[in-house]
Design an enzyme around this catalytic site. Sequence first.
Site: not given
Lengths: 278, 421
Positions: A129-131
Amino acid sequence: MTKHRLIATLLVNNGNVVQTRKFKRTNMVGSAFTAVDFFNGWTVDEIVVLEISNSLSFTSRFIDIVHNLSRRCFVPLTVGGKIVDLEIVRIYTRAGADKVVINTGAVQNPNLITEVAENFGSQCAVVSIDGMRNPAMQSGYEVYIDNGRKPTGLDLLTWARKATELGAGELMVNSVEFDGDKRGYDLDLVRQVSGAVNVPVIAMGGVGRWQDLVDGIKQGNADAVSAGNIFHYTEHSTKKAKEFMADAGVSVRYSAFYKINMPRRPAYEPYLHHNSNL
Amino acid sequence: MEYCKRCVYPANARPGIVFDDEGVCSGCRLIESRPEIDWTSREKILHDILTEYKMKQREKGNPYDCIIPVSGGKDSTFQVWLLRTKYQMNPLLVTYNHTFNTPLGLRNLTNLVEKMDCNLLRYTTAPGSARRLARYMLEKVGDITWHYHAGIMTFPSQVAVKYDIPLVVWGEEGFSELVGMHNQDDFVEFTKKKRQEHSMRGFEPEDLLHEAGSPLTTYDLAPFYYPSEEDLERVAVRGIYLSNFISWNARQQTEFIIKELDFETAQTRERTFNLYDKLDDLHANGLHDYLKFLKFGYGRATDDAATEIRHGRMTREEGIAMVLKYDHVRPSDTDVFLKAVDMTDEEIFKIIEPMRDPSIWSRGDDGTWIRKDNIGNHVTDSGVDKVRRPLKEDSHPFINSPEKVSAHCQPSGQQKEYVLM
């Protein structure tokens, strides 16, 4: 107590390891084969290899590379990039991947996580997951896909929980802003995700010194810590990083040089397979 | 072919280059980042590192504070001056003698040792081994200089372990200087990994020995075996690059050593306008570089022009003119090599054929090779003016050392054989 893992993450573009900063490629480091060979020998706990080009044209070349890497890689090998269906997961695992990393494909088709978990076991399904910071989101972070280029409107924690419910065995979390910036992990992001799910969380993105790895575990509550760029700079890097972690009181596996007593059979590539559609 | 909008590098430059959104290459961006760096604090870091090792070595009673790998060229001469004069280090100089020497290179090495009054340890490869290696690696990876890149990158670490001298001080990090392989804030160090994949094209001596049909023996390959991981760790061998700590400017440094240390330059070159670089080896700027042109369509004039443009001493247009003048020229030292290994031009061309990069070379109907593109077609590419850097006001043409020492400086093409020692 579970031992904390140190993971080397290699970002591969057109067959070569590249460095990135804020998800943009900045420079080319060298061949993935060599990097895996050394980190493997320098006693890292796991190696993640991600195909990050913005094009599908290097996928078959990447699969060849994974096949070649797995021949000499004796630590768990986790492979990601361009995973949109079960077929490509089969191809990666057949090429030698122990686990796969799904990012964009999981957001676009959440059922894929369940399919991978049901067919290969949830230990094989790593969701990355890239936030990116967004105050409008409840957690303060929005999920981005497509190499950190495309906002999804999803809240970071909502998605993290959902991915876990769907069968993700592990989450790998990165911050688009901290990536390659050498100021350590986005500890707030790591801490939030670690607190929200009950599967192992791998922190990634931004390591500039060995202390950042310790902080990821002690302050971010991550189960495992990962870095890419920094391991390319010094002799015995991953081994020294683990020794630093052990000295700082983090429970890690014992470090020794791993001897691989088999021919390397390096293959010389006369030229880069260049493609203008990078 | 895509070319950098600021310098003259093609997208297929080895070992790998990245263009950004403005079409500017990673090498240009690296040099551009230099003025923003706080060099005073970096020099302080260097000072601290050198002091730490100096103290440790002296406590142990070891006569040497560090190792400096030298060829006698412009960089190593400056390195030794800097460490000896400015930082009062007692270095052990080490040289790998690669056989393909020029009289000028040997003169400059002697001059360095005399002027700096240093101990030098020199490893000379058996000339027959050098010839066997050059020929074998030409066939295998298209490189006649594999043995000396391997030797230069291995011998210092062997000495570090044998003499218990942990610190090895290298000059510039060459791959960053050319193609921006690492950023200035990466503080990249010399590692076995970097050496193996970039200096030795992926091959350790063990790999070459085990190959079927390999004519090489352990005797031939002895100079290239890297110390064991345990030995490296026990001695804590560490190789640093000065270009991470001082604002590296090879041309300025060379002009300094010409004046202060009687460094001798070339008077003319066949394949580049640069009179300072790669003087010690007959083929580095000659056949070795010409093979690069045959494989990738560019040569040393491209490297040198890129450097000049990035440092504001040449316009992109002037740089392109240099590339067009030099990159394709067949160097006459080819004949020295052909005689040494008993080969012909045609045999070399045949070996190189499958190594020609199809992104720049194609084959005409009559079998001749055609270069599909060159930087000359990209003078007026859109976006060039937008990323242009201003010329420095004090830029001036290359200076060369006085003629008085010209006995060592044979004009290009006149050297008929190698000078072993």
